[in-house]
Design a protein around this motif. Structure first.
Motif, PDB file in Angstrom:
ATOM      1  N   ASP A 193       0.938  -1.258  -0.005  1.00  0.00           N
ATOM      2  CA  ASP A 193       0.109  -0.005  -0.096  1.00  0.00           C
ATOM      3  C   ASP A 193       0.832   1.227   0.086  1.00  0.00           C
ATOM      4  OD1 ASP A 193      -2.879  -0.806  -0.067  1.00  0.00           O
ATOM      5  OD2 ASP A 193      -2.438  -1.466   2.140  1.00  0.00           O
ATOM      6  N   HIS A 214      -0.444  -8.050  -4.000  1.00  0.00           N
ATOM      7  CA  HIS A 214      -1.317  -7.161  -4.436  1.00  0.00           C
ATOM      8  C   HIS A 214      -0.685  -5.787  -4.307  1.00  0.00           C
ATOM      9  CE1 HIS A 214      -5.569  -5.042  -4.131  1.00  0.00           C
ATOM     10  NE2 HIS A 214      -4.781  -4.688  -4.970  1.00  0.00           N
ATOM     11  N   ARG A 216      -1.222  -1.716  -4.490  1.00  0.00           N
ATOM     12  CA  ARG A 216      -2.678  -0.705  -4.642  1.00  0.00           C
ATOM     13  C   ARG A 216      -2.038   0.516  -4.040  1.00  0.00           C
ATOM     14  NH1 ARG A 216      -6.902  -3.336  -0.128  1.00  0.00           N
ATOM     15  NH2 ARG A 216      -5.548  -2.822   1.665  1.00  0.00           N
ATOM     16  N   GLY A 246      -3.331  -2.374  -8.556  1.00  0.00           N
ATOM     17  CA  GLY A 246      -4.418  -1.131  -8.361  1.00  0.00           C
ATOM     18  C   GLY A 246      -5.557  -1.657  -7.632  1.00  0.00           C
ATOM     19  N   SER A 247      -6.591  -0.990  -7.855  1.00  0.00           N
ATOM     20  CA  SER A 247      -7.850  -1.273  -7.228  1.00  0.00           C
ATOM     21  C   SER A 247      -8.942  -1.004  -8.230  1.00  0.00           C
ATOM     22  CB  SER A 247      -7.980  -0.631  -5.865  1.00  0.00           C
ATOM     23  OG  SER A 247      -7.970   0.845  -5.754  1.00  0.00           O
ATOM     24  N   ASP A 261      -7.057   4.782  -8.657  1.00  0.00           N
ATOM     25  CA  ASP A 261      -5.785   4.218  -7.712  1.00  0.00           C
ATOM     26  C   ASP A 261      -4.520   4.188  -8.935  1.00  0.00           C
ATOM     27  OD1 ASP A 261      -3.807   3.063  -6.559  1.00  0.00           O
ATOM     28  OD2 ASP A 261      -5.064   1.355  -5.895  1.00  0.00           O
ATOM     29  N   SER A 263      -1.804   3.280  -9.551  1.00  0.00           N
ATOM     30  CA  SER A 263      -0.475   2.304  -9.234  1.00  0.00           C
ATOM     31  C   SER A 263       0.211   2.016 -10.293  1.00  0.00           C
ATOM     32  CB  SER A 263      -1.002   0.996  -8.395  1.00  0.00           C
ATOM     33  OG  SER A 263      -1.594   1.425  -7.020  1.00  0.00           O
ATOM     34  N   LYS A 283      -6.058  -3.464 -13.116  1.00  0.00           N
ATOM     35  CA  LYS A 283      -7.281  -2.816 -12.883  1.00  0.00           C
ATOM     36  C   LYS A 283      -7.144  -1.241 -13.388  1.00  0.00           C
ATOM     37  CE  LYS A 283      -9.755  -4.382 -10.770  1.00  0.00           C
ATOM     38  NZ  LYS A 283     -10.752  -5.451 -10.840  1.00  0.00           N
ATOM     39  N   THR A 286      -4.930   2.121 -13.473  1.00  0.00           N
ATOM     40  CA  THR A 286      -3.289   2.236 -13.464  1.00  0.00           C
ATOM     41  C   THR A 286      -2.979   2.257 -15.020  1.00  0.00           C
ATOM     42  OG1 THR A 286      -3.498  -0.375 -13.872  1.00  0.00           O
ATOM     43  CG2 THR A 286      -3.810   0.498 -11.788  1.00  0.00           C
TER      44      THR A 286
END
Length: 390
Positions: A193, A214, A216, A246-247, A261, A263, A283, A286
């Motif tokens: 994160d 993950h 994000r 990402g998310s 997000d 990322s 996602k 990104t």
């Protein structure tokens, strides 16, 4: 295409894990699993020998660990939903070698104590054994002096429960090197994160409740390389992605104060992934990442109208090249416009696709503005649903 609501309500768990010191420590023989080994595609950009560098590099190349790098923020002042320092796409996917240890830990309490006080240049060596608990840090290294956590497949971080928590969590951190150990039995394996300039390499992530790795909450310029990922989705197969970038826009309100997000500029290279959801889920929100030289095994895809390909590219401007996949529910790769303006500008080239009896296509273009090169190879079906390549 799928609507992702799986991260609602997990932030509290992650926040608790971030500050807690693990108090359960059990030593024992960890299960030995193979980590990703040689370059999966000789002749398509084989990595240089290990140990050539420690920073995340600049440029539009394919990797992590050897570049000169740019960006110097530590990320320690950011909170959930606050952008971390932006980092460029790593410029090489050379393996990173672990320097000589500055500390060797032998149990759960020792490990979390070292993570709580980690400083630039620290090299934390995990002795073989079982580390019962879930681990976290909010510290940062620097480009010149990253923080290393190094182990072997027999160094096993065992979260004990596939229904909750993160096996290893970096939050608002930068410049870490997580190398060579095993993560198992947590809801999510490795969570980054607000984390930048970090390399996740050679881990064995297996038997996790949802996704394995993950990135994000504005995590940028990281490399996920040469990991072995198996037996995801033990809690919920629908959410068992291998690598998740990402998310979903459905979660931006909870994670990123309603902003995309971003990322961005993350590399996924040389991994071997067997997952119940997508091997790599890109996602919306990104952009500018690269997927290169990965091996995807779709034999465990859960299907259900959502988990029916190895890669779903819903972000923008990704280069997806030199990957190999076998067996799938429907397609090999997909693009979708999950959110307006996203799922475009992605380039697919030199991928080798074996549909294994599935009724889809090698690369399903569910959104516009993407490029499929004619050097992609597919067996068992057509290359694309659009009927042409370039």
């Amino acid at each position: 295409m799928k609507i992702d609501v799986k991260f609602a309500g997990v932030l509290v768990v992650g926040a608790v894990a971030t500050s807690a010191v693990v108090v359960l420590a059990t030593q024992g023989g960890g299960k030995s699993e193979n980590t990703a080994g040689d370059d999966p595609f000789p002749g398509t950009g084989r990595p240089a020998p290990a140990g050539a560098g420690t920073g995340a590099g600049t440029g539009a190349g394919a990797g992590a660990g050897a570049g000169a790098g740019s960006g110097s923020g530590t990320g320690t002042g950011a909170g959930i939903g606050q952008p971390a320092p932006a980092m460029p796409l790593p410029s090489s996917y050379r393996r990173v070698a672990c320097p000589q240890a500055t500390a060797t830990v032998h149990g759960a309490v020792q490990l979390q104590e070292k993570l709580n006080t980690a400083a630039p240049g620290d090299v934390i060596r995990l002795a073989p054994g079982r580390y019962a608990g879930q681990y976290s840090s909010q510290k940062s290294g620097t480009q010149a002096k990253p923080i290393f956590v190094c182990g072997t497949p027999q160094s096993v971080l065992d979260g004990g429960d596939v229904s909750k928590g993160y096996g290893f969590h970096l939050e608002n951190a930068a410049h870490w090197r997580l190398i060579g150990f095993t993560v198992t039995r947590s809801q999510k394996g490795v969570m980054l994160d607000g984390t930048s300039g970090t390399v996740v390499q050679g881990l064995n992530v297996h038997d996790v409740g949802d996704e394995a790795i993950h990135l994000r909450d504005f995590s940028t310029g990281n490399a996920v390389q040469y990991n072995t990922i198996t037996r995801t989705g033990r809690h919920n197969p629908r959410f068992g992605e291998g690598v998740y970038l990402g998310s979903s826009h459905n979660n931006w309100g909870q994670l990123t104060q309603g902003k995309p997000d971003t990322s961005d500029a993350n590399l996924v290279a040389g991994n071997r992934i067997t997952a119940t959801a997508e091997a790599v889920d890109i996602k919306e929100g990104t952009s500018g990442g690269r997927l290169v030289g990965n091996v995807f095994d779709g034999s465990q895809l859960s299907g259900g109208g959502v988990n029916d390909s190895w890669v779903d590219a819903k972000g923008n401007g990704y280069v997806i090249e030199g990957n190999r996949g076998t067996g799938t529910v429907k397609d090999g790769f997909q693009t979708h416009e999950e959110y307006k303006g996203w799922g475009t500008g992605n380039v697919f080239r030199r991928n080798v696709i074996d549909l294994g009896g599935a009724k889809g296509v090698g690369i399903f273009l569910g959104s516009d503005g993407n490029t499929v090169a004619c050097d992609n190879r597919v067996s068992g079906g057509e290359l694309t649903n659009k009927g042409k390549c370039s």
